[in-house]
Design a protein around this motif. Structure first.
Motif, PDB file in Angstrom:
ATOM      1  N   GLU A 164       1.927   0.623   4.094  1.00 58.08           N
ATOM      2  CA  GLU A 164       1.905  -0.715   3.700  1.00 58.08           C
ATOM      3  C   GLU A 164       1.552  -1.559   5.013  1.00 58.08           C
ATOM      4  O   GLU A 164       2.228  -1.272   6.131  1.00 58.08           O
ATOM      5  CB  GLU A 164       3.421  -1.095   3.415  1.00 58.08           C
ATOM      6  CG  GLU A 164       3.507  -2.584   2.792  1.00 58.08           C
ATOM      7  CD  GLU A 164       4.720  -3.266   2.371  1.00 58.08           C
ATOM      8  OE1 GLU A 164       4.955  -4.351   1.936  1.00 58.08           O
ATOM      9  OE2 GLU A 164       5.742  -2.312   2.731  1.00 58.08           O
ATOM     10  N   ASP A 165       0.752  -2.470   4.995  1.00 56.96           N
ATOM     11  CA  ASP A 165       0.350  -3.245   5.885  1.00 56.96           C
ATOM     12  C   ASP A 165       1.472  -4.246   6.025  1.00 56.96           C
ATOM     13  O   ASP A 165       1.987  -4.980   4.776  1.00 56.96           O
ATOM     14  CB  ASP A 165      -0.988  -4.088   5.662  1.00 56.96           C
ATOM     15  CG  ASP A 165      -1.358  -4.973   6.932  1.00 56.96           C
ATOM     16  OD1 ASP A 165      -1.680  -4.492   7.842  1.00 56.96           O
ATOM     17  OD2 ASP A 165      -1.096  -6.099   6.802  1.00 56.96           O
ATOM     18  N   GLY A 167       1.528  -7.739   7.173  1.00 56.45           N
ATOM     19  CA  GLY A 167       1.047  -8.719   7.639  1.00 56.45           C
ATOM     20  C   GLY A 167       0.070  -8.835   9.094  1.00 56.45           C
ATOM     21  O   GLY A 167       0.228  -9.847   9.595  1.00 56.45           O
ATOM     22  N   GLY A 171      -5.271  -6.013  10.247  1.00 59.82           N
ATOM     23  CA  GLY A 171      -5.263  -5.337   8.844  1.00 59.82           C
ATOM     24  C   GLY A 171      -5.155  -3.991   8.979  1.00 59.82           C
ATOM     25  O   GLY A 171      -5.482  -3.402  10.283  1.00 59.82           O
ATOM     26  N   ARG A 178      -9.929  -1.816   3.585  1.00 57.23           N
ATOM     27  CA  ARG A 178      -8.702  -2.504   4.040  1.00 57.23           C
ATOM     28  C   ARG A 178      -7.779  -2.791   2.803  1.00 57.23           C
ATOM     29  O   ARG A 178      -8.064  -2.917   1.791  1.00 57.23           O
ATOM     30  CB  ARG A 178      -9.103  -3.825   4.557  1.00 57.23           C
ATOM     31  CG  ARG A 178      -7.865  -4.794   5.149  1.00 57.23           C
ATOM     32  CD  ARG A 178      -8.404  -5.887   5.785  1.00 57.23           C
ATOM     33  NE  ARG A 178      -7.168  -6.604   6.321  1.00 57.23           N
ATOM     34  CZ  ARG A 178      -7.435  -7.619   7.508  1.00 57.23           C
ATOM     35  NH1 ARG A 178      -8.665  -8.251   7.678  1.00 57.23           N
ATOM     36  NH2 ARG A 178      -6.325  -8.353   7.590  1.00 57.23           N
ATOM     37  N   SER A 180      -4.236  -4.355   0.993  1.00 58.66           N
ATOM     38  CA  SER A 180      -3.412  -5.308   0.842  1.00 58.66           C
ATOM     39  C   SER A 180      -2.040  -4.995   0.086  1.00 58.66           C
ATOM     40  O   SER A 180      -2.196  -4.397  -0.937  1.00 58.66           O
ATOM     41  CB  SER A 180      -3.970  -6.425   0.033  1.00 58.66           C
ATOM     42  OG  SER A 180      -4.504  -6.146  -1.170  1.00 58.66           O
TER      43      SER A 180
END
Length: 202
Positions: A164-165, A167, A171, A178, A180
């Motif tokens: 999980e990215d 924020g 990225g 990429r 989200s």
């Protein structure tokens, strides 16, 4: 008799003839309708469907049961004489001790494939989950100017693993795409954060 009187007499005669014909036609129509009503038989109510007769009950076979002694009952596993022991249902896959879920037995880790700050081939154990970032508190600290302090995290949900990215500014990428939010990981997926590429292994 004048010509006008003849015309009036003809008109009266034609009117009477028309009324007579109309009366005859009307009477004939009524007679036909009444004869049709008399010829049509009234509809009989359909009989209600009868329920099929009940099937004969199967004969019940009574088998005498002898109660064995306590020692014999224990030796036979509590089975009673005169009755066939019911076979035990097969254990489900989850109940078999030899069946182990792959996710539970796996030892997930990340291997550095390419990096400007980490040695290629370095392995990071992420069995309990791991965070990636420039922070010293990160499980996988990377001193890369393109990586945020808390850049991404790897965690387990049920029997599956996700990345999980968090924020980040630049990225997080999985196999060049990429992401989200959360992205499920599969064997040999490549996670790119900044200039570092980590390969997912189990």
């Amino acid at each position: 008799m004048t010509e006008t009187g003849l015309i009036i007499g003809q008109a009266v005669f034609l009117l009477l003839l028309y009324l007579f014909i109309a009366f005859v036609v009307r009477a004939s129509t009524r007679a036909l309708k009444s004869s049709e009503l008399e010829m049509t038989p009234p509809k009989q109510p359909e009989p209600a469907p009868q329920a099929p007769p009940p099937a004969p009950a199967a004969p019940t076979e009574v088998v005498g049961v002898a109660v064995p002694a306590a020692g014999a009952a224990e030796a036979s596993g509590g089975a009673r004489w005169g009755r066939r022991a019911r076979p035990e249902p097969p254990l489900s896959e989850a109940a078999r001790p030899e069946v182990v879920h792959a996710a539970a037995a796996a030892e997930p880790h990340l291997v550095v494939s390419r990096s400007s700050t980490l040695a290629v081939g370095t392995t990071y154990d992420v069995a309990g989950g791991a965070t990636i970032g420039r922070s010293r508190g990160s499980r996988i600290p990377i001193t890369d100017q393109f990586i945020s302090t808390s850049h991404a995290r790897v965690f387990r949900k049920g029997h599956f693993w996700f990345v999980e990215d968090l924020g980040s500014l630049n990225g997080t990428y999985v196999n060049g795409q990429r992401i989200s939010g959360e992205q499920q990981l599969h064997l040999r997926d490549e996670i790119r954060v900044g200039e570092t590429v980590l390969r997912w292994e189990e």
